[in-house]
Write an enzyme that holds these catalytic residues in place. Structure first.
Site, short mmCIF file in Angstrom:
data_model
loop_
_atom_site.label_atom_id
_atom_site.label_comp_id
_atom_site.label_asym_id
_atom_site.label_seq_id
_atom_site.Cartn_x
_atom_site.Cartn_y
_atom_site.Cartn_z
CD GLU A 153 -52.41 14.20 57.16
OE1 GLU A 153 -51.81 14.51 58.06
OE2 GLU A 153 -53.94 13.39 56.86
CG ASP A 154 -48.21 14.61 60.99
OD1 ASP A 154 -48.94 13.52 60.35
OD2 ASP A 154 -46.79 13.88 61.07
CE LYS A 167 -42.87 13.73 60.19
NZ LYS A 167 -42.76 14.88 60.94
N GLY A 168 -46.80 10.96 55.32
CA GLY A 168 -48.64 10.70 54.66
C GLY A 168 -48.12 10.50 53.65
CG ASP A 215 -52.71 12.05 59.56
OD1 ASP A 215 -52.44 10.75 59.11
OD2 ASP A 215 -51.53 12.14 60.16
CG LEU A 216 -51.70 6.26 62.71
CD1 LEU A 216 -52.73 6.21 64.84
CD2 LEU A 216 -52.45 4.62 62.84
CG ASP A 217 -48.80 6.66 60.89
OD1 ASP A 217 -48.60 6.16 61.86
OD2 ASP A 217 -47.76 6.49 59.29
CB THR A 256 -45.89 5.54 63.16
OG1 THR A 256 -46.83 6.48 63.14
CG2 THR A 256 -46.47 4.34 64.31
CB SER A 261 -54.37 6.52 58.33
OG SER A 261 -52.44 6.29 58.42
CB ALA A 262 -51.16 7.62 53.78
CB SER A 263 -50.74 3.62 58.10
OG SER A 263 -49.72 2.32 57.93
CG ASN A 277 -48.51 -1.39 58.37
OD1 ASN A 277 -48.29 -2.76 58.46
ND2 ASN A 277 -47.89 -0.51 58.17
CE LYS A 319 -54.10 10.35 54.68
NZ LYS A 319 -53.19 10.96 56.32
NE ARG A 343 -46.10 -0.08 53.65
CZ ARG A 343 -47.16 -1.97 53.43
NH1 ARG A 343 -46.75 -2.55 53.44
NH2 ARG A 343 -47.72 -1.60 53.99
P1 B16 Z 1 -47.73 2.03 55.78
P2 B16 Z 1 -50.72 8.68 57.70
C1 B16 Z 1 -48.56 7.08 56.87
O1 B16 Z 1 -49.53 6.89 57.52
C2 B16 Z 1 -47.32 7.70 57.62
O2 B16 Z 1 -47.22 9.45 57.34
C3 B16 Z 1 -46.16 7.47 55.88
O3 B16 Z 1 -44.84 8.38 56.31
C4 B16 Z 1 -46.33 6.09 55.54
O4 B16 Z 1 -45.24 5.72 54.57
C5 B16 Z 1 -47.43 5.61 55.31
O5 B16 Z 1 -48.55 5.99 56.11
C6 B16 Z 1 -47.16 4.33 55.02
O6 B16 Z 1 -47.12 3.19 55.46
O7 B16 Z 1 -46.45 1.62 54.87
O8 B16 Z 1 -47.55 1.39 57.28
O9 B16 Z 1 -48.52 1.65 54.71
O10 B16 Z 1 -49.79 9.78 58.57
O11 B16 Z 1 -51.60 8.70 56.88
O12 B16 Z 1 -51.68 8.32 59.26
MG MG Z 2 -49.51 11.41 59.23
#
Ligand code: B16
Ligand code: MG
Length: 219
Positions: A170-171, A44-45, A8-10, A16, A115-117, A119, A146, A48
């Site tokens: 994962e966190d 977390k996870g 996982d990233l964040d 982040t 990652s769920a992000s 970015n 997720k 958006r």
């Molecule tokens: P974004 P991960 C997740 O990343 C974050 O944990 C979560 O807090 C955030 O809302 C989500 O990404 C979306 O991020 O707005 O940048 O698309 O932990 O899955 O790496």
């Molecule tokens: Mg995470």
């Protein structure tokens, strides 16, 4: 036998979560909603748009905005978030992550990011990690967030390995759930009580040990 690690990233590779918190808090304040660090734990996870929904729920304001207005609110938060992550450098890798990744690569194992992000590529680039990973799956290319296993299954598929031969790190509770639903071995980072279904839990990334993870994985 073990073939790959999928991270996982964040919250695992870099923190982040703090920047997500600051950006959501500013948006919540604009809307007259109180948003605390504790509330942020729940995000977390979480994607958006789902995060925005949860914050609007906190303030009892879910019905006050149209879909288009919600998109604009999420976009506003993201613009703020992007300014906050502008200064991320390789120094922002969480403790022991660089070493763990070096160990994984030295053993000839594959390395993926799930990652769920949206970015994720930007952040990985700033961390100097983009080229270290064999594949990166971000929220732009998956339909289900997720705890659905899609992002981890896609990562395994792109790496060309079976889920059983993968260890996910994962966190977030939703993330560990996703790893387990994908049929992978789950390493969690955070408080033990949050991760009942993880195979191994570490209080922080600083304690992550390649040898120990392998030992438990191999039973
Ligand atoms: P974004 P991960 C997740 O990343 C974050 O944990 C979560 O807090 C955030 O809302 C989500 O990404 C979306 O991020 O707005 O940048 O698309 O932990 O899955 O790496
Ligand atoms: Mg995470």
């Amino acid at each position: 036998p073990l073939k790959a690690f999928i991270f996982d990233l964040d919250g695992v590779i870099t923190d982040t979560a703090e920047y997500h918190f600051l950006a959501w808090k500013a948006l919540a304040e604009d809307l007259g909603i109180t948003f605390t660090r504790e509330d942020n734990e729940e995000l977390k996870g979480v994607s958006r748009m789902d995060s925005l929904e949860k914050i609007l729920e906190l303030g009892g304001r879910t019905g006050d905005f149209s879909a288009v207005e919600k998109e604009a609110l999420a976009e506003k938060k993201n613009e703020h978030y992007l300014t906050l992550i502008q200064d991320i450098t390789p120094a922002d890798l969480l403790p022991a992550i660089k070493e763990l990744i070096a160990d994984i690569k030295a053993k000839g194992l594959k390395l993926g990011l799930a990652s769920a992000s949206k970015n994720a590529f930007t952040v990985m680039d700033s961390l100097g990690m983009k080229s270290e990973f064999d594949i990166i799956v971000d929220a732009k290319t998956v339909v289900n967030g997720k705890p659905h296993p899609e992002v981890f299954l896609r990562a395994a598929e792109m790496l060309g390995v079976e889920p059983e031969a993968c260890i996910g790190v994962e966190d977030a509770a939703a993330g560990v759930q996703a790893i387990k639903s994908a049929g992978m071995f789950a390493v969690a980072v955070g408080p033990k009580e949050s991760f009942e279904n993880a195979d191994l839990v570490y209080a922080s990334t600083a304690e992550l040990s390649f040898d120990k993870i392998l030992e438990v994985y191999n039973g």
